[in-house]
Write a protein that holds these residues in place. Structure first.
Motif, mmCIF file in Angstrom:
data_model
loop_
_atom_site.group_PDB
_atom_site.id
_atom_site.type_symbol
_atom_site.label_atom_id
_atom_site.label_comp_id
_atom_site.label_asym_id
_atom_site.label_seq_id
_atom_site.Cartn_x
_atom_site.Cartn_y
_atom_site.Cartn_z
ATOM 1 N N LEU A 8 -38.518 -3.292 -5.627
ATOM 2 C CA LEU A 8 -38.926 -3.735 -4.128
ATOM 3 C C LEU A 8 -37.854 -4.634 -3.599
ATOM 4 O O LEU A 8 -38.063 -6.046 -4.189
ATOM 5 N N SER A 9 -37.089 -4.664 -2.700
ATOM 6 C CA SER A 9 -36.270 -5.838 -2.087
ATOM 7 C C SER A 9 -36.843 -5.721 -0.656
ATOM 8 O O SER A 9 -37.061 -4.640 0.085
ATOM 9 N N VAL A 10 -37.193 -7.077 -0.212
ATOM 10 C CA VAL A 10 -37.726 -7.405 1.146
ATOM 11 C C VAL A 10 -36.634 -8.207 1.815
ATOM 12 O O VAL A 10 -36.466 -9.295 1.524
ATOM 13 N N VAL A 11 -36.127 -7.695 2.864
ATOM 14 C CA VAL A 11 -35.060 -8.213 3.904
ATOM 15 C C VAL A 11 -35.851 -8.846 5.084
ATOM 16 O O VAL A 11 -36.654 -8.265 5.839
ATOM 17 N N ILE A 12 -35.572 -10.208 5.180
ATOM 18 C CA ILE A 12 -36.426 -10.712 6.519
ATOM 19 C C ILE A 12 -35.314 -11.489 7.109
ATOM 20 O O ILE A 12 -34.752 -12.548 6.665
ATOM 21 N N PRO A 13 -35.148 -10.904 8.446
ATOM 22 C CA PRO A 13 -34.022 -11.657 9.078
ATOM 23 C C PRO A 13 -34.725 -13.002 9.767
ATOM 24 O O PRO A 13 -35.937 -13.104 9.925
ATOM 25 N N ALA A 14 -33.823 -13.898 10.017
ATOM 26 C CA ALA A 14 -34.157 -15.427 10.335
ATOM 27 C C ALA A 14 -33.404 -15.877 11.342
ATOM 28 O O ALA A 14 -32.278 -16.099 11.210
ATOM 29 N N TYR A 15 -34.065 -16.221 12.621
ATOM 30 C CA TYR A 15 -33.319 -17.048 13.565
ATOM 31 C C TYR A 15 -34.226 -17.872 14.267
ATOM 32 O O TYR A 15 -35.180 -17.393 15.033
ATOM 33 N N LYS A 16 -33.933 -19.196 14.206
ATOM 34 C CA LYS A 16 -34.843 -20.371 14.919
ATOM 35 C C LYS A 16 -36.232 -20.020 14.388
ATOM 36 O O LYS A 16 -37.163 -20.028 15.110
ATOM 37 N N GLU A 17 -36.614 -19.949 13.114
ATOM 38 C CA GLU A 17 -37.774 -19.651 12.503
ATOM 39 C C GLU A 17 -38.626 -20.938 11.950
ATOM 40 O O GLU A 17 -39.310 -20.743 11.082
ATOM 41 N N VAL A 18 -38.368 -22.120 12.400
ATOM 42 C CA VAL A 18 -38.879 -23.268 11.675
ATOM 43 C C VAL A 18 -40.369 -23.364 11.701
ATOM 44 O O VAL A 18 -41.112 -23.504 10.915
ATOM 45 N N ASP A 19 -40.891 -22.945 13.015
ATOM 46 C CA ASP A 19 -42.259 -22.865 13.232
ATOM 47 C C ASP A 19 -42.938 -21.905 12.168
ATOM 48 O O ASP A 19 -44.088 -22.241 11.575
ATOM 49 N N ASN A 20 -42.517 -20.537 12.128
ATOM 50 C CA ASN A 20 -43.018 -19.841 11.118
ATOM 51 C C ASN A 20 -43.141 -20.240 9.846
ATOM 52 O O ASN A 20 -44.075 -20.056 8.989
ATOM 53 N N ASP A 51 -30.887 -24.415 14.293
ATOM 54 C CA ASP A 51 -31.891 -25.460 13.827
ATOM 55 C C ASP A 51 -32.034 -25.527 12.188
ATOM 56 O O ASP A 51 -31.243 -25.310 11.754
ATOM 57 N N GLU A 52 -33.205 -25.946 11.741
ATOM 58 C CA GLU A 52 -33.421 -26.298 10.533
ATOM 59 C C GLU A 52 -33.749 -25.003 9.547
ATOM 60 O O GLU A 52 -34.150 -25.014 8.413
ATOM 61 N N THR A 53 -33.725 -23.788 10.320
ATOM 62 C CA THR A 53 -34.227 -22.445 9.469
ATOM 63 C C THR A 53 -33.765 -22.453 8.149
ATOM 64 O O THR A 53 -34.258 -22.156 6.994
ATOM 65 N N ALA A 54 -32.275 -22.496 7.981
ATOM 66 C CA ALA A 54 -31.705 -22.104 6.724
ATOM 67 C C ALA A 54 -31.995 -23.335 5.796
ATOM 68 O O ALA A 54 -32.102 -22.850 4.728
ATOM 69 N N ASP A 55 -31.799 -24.432 6.385
ATOM 70 C CA ASP A 55 -32.190 -25.534 5.309
ATOM 71 C C ASP A 55 -33.564 -25.512 4.735
ATOM 72 O O ASP A 55 -33.823 -25.881 3.504
ATOM 73 N N LEU A 56 -34.738 -25.130 5.467
ATOM 74 C CA LEU A 56 -35.910 -24.909 5.074
ATOM 75 C C LEU A 56 -36.074 -23.870 4.148
ATOM 76 O O LEU A 56 -37.038 -23.977 3.310
ATOM 77 N N ALA A 57 -35.511 -22.827 4.308
ATOM 78 C CA ALA A 57 -35.527 -21.365 3.773
ATOM 79 C C ALA A 57 -34.893 -21.918 2.406
ATOM 80 O O ALA A 57 -35.621 -21.515 1.240
ATOM 81 N N GLU A 58 -33.746 -22.614 2.267
ATOM 82 C CA GLU A 58 -33.120 -23.133 1.089
ATOM 83 C C GLU A 58 -34.062 -23.894 -0.010
ATOM 84 O O GLU A 58 -34.117 -24.019 -1.019
ATOM 85 N N THR A 59 -34.594 -24.716 0.846
ATOM 86 C CA THR A 59 -35.843 -25.754 0.037
ATOM 87 C C THR A 59 -36.815 -24.852 -0.492
ATOM 88 O O THR A 59 -37.320 -25.307 -1.626
ATOM 89 N N PHE A 60 -37.417 -23.889 0.221
ATOM 90 C CA PHE A 60 -38.457 -23.124 -0.240
ATOM 91 C C PHE A 60 -37.663 -22.228 -1.677
ATOM 92 O O PHE A 60 -38.653 -22.207 -2.721
ATOM 93 N N VAL A 61 -36.750 -21.723 -1.544
ATOM 94 C CA VAL A 61 -36.181 -20.966 -2.405
ATOM 95 C C VAL A 61 -35.955 -21.759 -3.978
ATOM 96 O O VAL A 61 -36.230 -21.134 -5.046
ATOM 97 N N ARG A 62 -35.575 -23.231 -3.759
ATOM 98 C CA ARG A 62 -35.477 -23.727 -4.936
ATOM 99 C C ARG A 62 -36.689 -23.863 -5.873
ATOM 100 O O ARG A 62 -36.539 -24.009 -7.026
ATOM 101 N N THR A 63 -37.937 -23.521 -5.196
ATOM 102 C CA THR A 63 -39.031 -23.646 -6.021
ATOM 103 C C THR A 63 -39.850 -22.295 -6.129
ATOM 104 O O THR A 63 -40.748 -22.478 -6.791
ATOM 105 N N HIS A 64 -39.103 -21.256 -5.684
ATOM 106 C CA HIS A 64 -39.959 -20.038 -5.705
ATOM 107 C C HIS A 64 -38.935 -18.737 -6.330
ATOM 108 O O HIS A 64 -37.787 -18.681 -5.508
ATOM 109 N N ASP A 65 -39.009 -18.326 -7.485
ATOM 110 C CA ASP A 65 -37.967 -17.421 -8.041
ATOM 111 C C ASP A 65 -38.302 -16.214 -7.109
ATOM 112 O O ASP A 65 -39.293 -15.636 -6.520
ATOM 113 N N GLY A 66 -37.348 -15.444 -7.278
ATOM 114 C CA GLY A 66 -37.168 -14.154 -6.553
ATOM 115 C C GLY A 66 -36.793 -14.162 -5.079
ATOM 116 O O GLY A 66 -36.453 -12.923 -4.611
#
Length: 253
Positions: A8-20, A51-66
């Motif tokens: 299963l691949s899950v695609v999540i589009p993100a635009y200005k998603e800092v709050d979420n 905003d910081e959406t991509a940076d926050l997502a990349e911070t999350f990815v560094r500690t979460h496999d997959g």
């Protein structure tokens, strides 16, 4: 998980998603998938967020496999979803909204349809719990128009929770006309338009793919990205564009 084929691949589009992101939606997605017996991946596709959406997502990815992040130029949700779907590697590819209006766990209602031989499954929001009256009126009017103009046999074409066999993804998303054209130009704002889902489903129909529609849980998240007059007009234009492209043979197999 990286050594085995991805189910299963899950695609999540993100635009200005800092709050979420800050309220923990990605942690919820990770917790659910980690508990599943199959292999998976999550593609967070950033739509050129200012905003910081991509940076926050990349911070999350560094500690979460997959999980992985795709940074895309800003071109609207349609182009962003297309990029994610074409980059996904799973046997089944789902796209779902970041706000989790339909929780990822609802995928359990879609997956059995693939075992039954379907090529794609779309979520259907029953009653649109919590949605403002204007959203419900818009949905009813659009349902009448799309039935008349495109003859799509679905109750709800607009739910942002749809899954397809990976094998048919290039055939569908590689034929997109309206949104592939828009992907070559920078969009304004979130650019959420109704025509994207219509074009996806119309192409699937032209390809004679076996599709199912399954009721899913959905909760209104109070988005401010829907503008009744502007988006209704854009949705009508997109609907007509799909019909014009069909007459011109641009979706031919």
């Amino acid at each position: 998980m990286q050594d085995a084929p991805i189910y299963l691949s899950v695609v999540i589009p993100a635009y200005k998603e800092v709050d979420n992101i800050k309220r923990g939606v990605l942690e919820t997605v990770s917790a659910y998938l980690t508990a599943q017996p199959y292999t998976w991946e999550v593609l967070i596709v950033d739509d050129g967020s200012p905003d910081e959406t991509a940076d926050l997502a990349e911070t999350f990815v560094r500690t979460h496999d997959g999980f992985r992040v795709l940074r895309e130029p800003h071109r609207g949700k349609g182009g962003t979803v297309i990029a994610g779907m074409l980059a996904a590697q799973g046997e089944i590819v789902l796209f779902a909204d970041m706000d989790q209006a339909t929780p990822l766990s609802e995928v359990e209602k879609l997956l059995p349809c693939f075992d039954a031989g379907y090529d794609g499954v779309i979520g259907s929001r029953s009653g649109r719990q919590g949605a403002p009256l204007v959203r419900k009126v818009m949905a009813h009017g659009f349902r009448v128009l799309r039935t008349i103009v495109l003859r799509l046999p679905y109750h709800d074409t607009q739910c942002g929770f749809k899954a397809f066999r990976g094998a048919v993804v290039p055939a569908i998303f590689g034929r997109m006309q309206i949104f592939n054209e828009r992907s070559r130009a920078r969009a304004q704002g979130a650019a959420v338009t109704a025509g994207f889902d219509l074009e996806v489903l119309y192409i699937a129909r032209k390809l004679s793919l076996k599709m199912a529609e399954v009721p899913v849980e959905w909760h209104h998240q109070g988005t401010r990205r829907v503008h009744p007059i502007k988006d209704s007009w854009q949705g009508l234009l997109d609907l007509l564009r799909v019909r014009i492209n069909a007459f011109a043979g641009r979706y031919s197999v």
